[in-house]
Write a protein that holds these residues in place. Structure first.
Motif, PDB file in Angstrom:
ATOM      1  N   HIS A   1       0.837  -1.206   0.000  1.00 57.77           N
ATOM      2  CA  HIS A   1       0.000   0.000   0.000  1.00 57.77           C
ATOM      3  C   HIS A   1       0.868   1.251   0.000  1.00 57.77           C
TER       4      HIS A   1
ATOM      5  N   LYS B   1       2.110   2.014  -3.378  1.00 54.72           N
ATOM      6  CA  LYS B   1       1.041   2.516  -4.234  1.00 54.72           C
ATOM      7  C   LYS B   1       0.807   4.004  -3.985  1.00 54.72           C
TER       8      LYS B   1
ATOM      9  N   THR C   1      -7.930   0.809 -12.951  1.00 53.12           N
ATOM     10  CA  THR C   1      -8.011  -0.413 -12.128  1.00 53.12           C
ATOM     11  C   THR C   1      -8.220  -0.059 -10.662  1.00 53.12           C
ATOM     12  N   ILE C   2      -7.499   0.969 -10.184  1.00 50.19           N
ATOM     13  CA  ILE C   2      -7.666   1.406  -8.783  1.00 50.19           C
ATOM     14  C   ILE C   2      -9.087   1.927  -8.577  1.00 50.19           C
TER      15      ILE C   2
ATOM     16  N   SER D   1     -11.764   1.118 -10.339  1.00 55.69           N
ATOM     17  CA  SER D   1     -12.703  -0.002 -10.452  1.00 55.69           C
ATOM     18  C   SER D   1     -12.669  -0.903  -9.227  1.00 55.69           C
ATOM     19  N   ASN D   2     -11.493  -1.031  -8.610  1.00 56.51           N
ATOM     20  CA  ASN D   2     -11.372  -1.855  -7.398  1.00 56.51           C
ATOM     21  C   ASN D   2     -11.980  -1.175  -6.189  1.00 56.51           C
ATOM     22  N   ASN D   3     -12.306   0.132  -6.353  1.00 51.98           N
ATOM     23  CA  ASN D   3     -12.958   0.908  -5.295  1.00 51.98           C
ATOM     24  C   ASN D   3     -12.201   0.806  -3.965  1.00 51.98           C
ATOM     25  N   GLU D   4     -10.945   1.268  -3.994  1.00 54.33           N
ATOM     26  CA  GLU D   4     -10.107   1.220  -2.788  1.00 54.33           C
ATOM     27  C   GLU D   4     -10.378   2.433  -1.903  1.00 54.33           C
TER      28      GLU D   4
ATOM     29  N   THR E   1      -8.759   5.713  -4.223  1.00 49.20           N
ATOM     30  CA  THR E   1      -9.711   5.852  -5.325  1.00 49.20           C
ATOM     31  C   THR E   1      -9.879   7.311  -5.715  1.00 49.20           C
TER      32      THR E   1
ATOM     33  N   LYS F   1     -10.665  -6.992 -19.445  1.00 47.29           N
ATOM     34  CA  LYS F   1     -10.294  -7.640 -18.185  1.00 47.29           C
ATOM     35  C   LYS F   1     -11.446  -7.710 -17.194  1.00 47.29           C
TER      36      LYS F   1
ATOM     37  N   SER G   1     -13.265  -5.151 -15.813  1.00 45.03           N
ATOM     38  CA  SER G   1     -13.592  -3.969 -15.021  1.00 45.03           C
ATOM     39  C   SER G   1     -14.477  -3.038 -15.848  1.00 45.03           C
TER      40      SER G   1
ATOM     41  N   SER H   1     -18.137   1.742 -12.322  1.00 44.39           N
ATOM     42  CA  SER H   1     -17.296   2.253 -11.234  1.00 44.39           C
ATOM     43  C   SER H   1     -17.522   3.738 -11.012  1.00 44.39           C
TER      44      SER H   1
END
Length: 412
Positions: free
Chosen positions: A109, A112, A144-145, A147-150, A162, A187, A189, A194
């Motif tokens: 993390h 990132k 991607t970040i 879409s991953n909803n971090e 996000t 892929k 997403s 999102s």
């Protein structure tokens, strides 16, 4: 610079015809100033060499250090004539450095967060870096970040990963090709889904960025993709308009509706989401009407929605609808006037009842339509106004509610 000094012609950029400060060589072997050729390639969306007309197969620009040193030396030698020596330009970011940054971010993390901070710094420097980031796959990484909803992983004390990724993705100003790739991601997403989630539950700034990005993405979407949009998209776009979180977000949401409502059953989806009443409320707001572009788009959307029966029914259910639309005729712009007349023609043609016709007369709609015929207005607008007046001439023409000076303008 003294006009009598003769500048060596090979010091001049073939595009700008000015002395090159950062000469670079393209794949065809011709040297240009970096700023000029980048504008040619990236802003103008051209891929041919301006001099040779050959296709530029490789977007990488090679610095011409020898020529740059020659130009700098020449500037120094002619300093007494007022020629200023320009500083050596900073080298643009390297694609391999970006790729390593993205690869290392997957390990923790903390990495990132460090990656996003470095990307923020790179984005703010110049447009060259933005193109390099795009080539290195940064938009896909940021998507991607998103879409991953971090949202639970924090970037700093006030923003999640996000939120920061979303802001960066917007400020990258990605090309049409990349936007299409994000929309058609293989892929799994779903970038639209999102963005809608962020518009639902994100903080104000992120909701605005999500709306602006959604506008950019839907502008390059294929018709089939637009026709298959879920009802939730319309609900959240209209909620952004209702909340009025920022002027930019409001205009972006209006742009979205203008672009997607003409397709398939999208008019019905927008009406079900409450678009008609929101458009009318926006047009009633004087602060919204201070800039003509907003009212123009709202009137375009209203016209599109009134082309279906459900839209006309919702329009007539709003007590102020006819008065608001009538008021905008000849007060905003030619576009707004034309769309307003179209709206009135739609309801006047398909929903005419004695009470509606009387209301239109009482609110000054008939007088305003007669005025349209008298002033310098577009011919199409006049034709629509004339059509509506003729359609209900029996009710309106001899009415005591119609001002005497307007009776003379009434079409026979």
């Amino acid at each position: 610079m003294d006009e009598e000094i003769e500048i060596p012609p090979f010091f001049l950029c073939p595009i700008s015809l000015e002395i090159m400060k950062d000469p670079v060589i393209v794949s065809t072997g011709i040297t240009y100033d970096r700023d000029s050729i980048e504008k040619w390639l990236f802003s103008g969306k051209k891929n041919s060499c301006p001099v040779t007309k050959q296709d530029i197969t490789d977007a990488d620009l090679t610095p011409n250090h020898i020529l740059r040193r020659l130009i700098q030396s020449w500037c120094t030698l002619n300093a007494s004539y007022g020629v200023e020596r320009f500083p050596t330009p900073r080298p643009p970011i390297c694609k391999s450095e970006i790729e390593k940054l993205i690869k290392d971010s997957a390990s923790s993390h903390q990495n990132k967060v460090k990656c996003l901070k470095r990307l923020r710094q790179i984005v703010s420097e110049n447009k060259t870096n933005k193109r390099c980031l795009e080539a290195a796959g940064v938009p896909e990484f940021l998507a991607t970040i998103v879409s991953n909803n971090e949202s639970e992983n924090m970037f700093d004390s006030s923003m999640s990963l996000t939120d920061e990724a979303l802001s960066l993705l917007y400020h990258l100003e990605t090309s049409e090709t990349v936007l299409k790739n994000l929309l058609n991601n293989k892929k799994g997403s779903d970038i639209v889904k999102s963005l809608i989630k962020i518009m639902q539950r994100g903080m104000y700034e992120s909701r605005a960025y999500a709306t602006l990005l959604l506008k950019n993405i839907l502008e390059v979407a294929e018709p089939m993709h637009i026709m298959n949009l879920k009802s939730l998209v319309f609900t959240e776009v209209i909620q952004i308009l209702d909340d009025r979180i920022s002027d930019k977000a409001t205009k972006a949401a209006l742009h979205i509706l203008v672009n997607i409502c003409p397709w398939g059953r999208n008019r019905h989806k927008a009406v079900e989401a409450g678009a008609v009443s929101v458009m009318i409320e926006l047009l009633m707001d004087e602060s919204f009407s201070s800039d003509r572009r907003g009212p123009e788009m709202a009137m375009v959307v209203l016209d599109l929605l009134c082309q279906c029966a459900e839209g006309r029914a919702e329009f007539l259910n709003h007590g102020a609808a006819i008065a608001v639309v009538c008021k905008k005729i000849l007060r905003v712009s030619q576009t707004a006037s034309d769309r307003a007349v179209r709206v009135l023609l739609s309801v006047g043609r398909f929903c005419a009842t004695p009470s509606l016709l009387h209301e239109m007369l009482q609110l000054g709609v008939v007088a305003k339509l007669c005025l349209v015929l008298q002033v310098n207005c577009g011919s199409k607008t006049k034709d629509k106004a004339k059509e509506l007046l003729k359609l209900h001439a029996r009710v309106w023409k001899d009415s005591p509610c119609l001002p005497r000076n307007m009776i003379l303008a009434y079409p026979s």
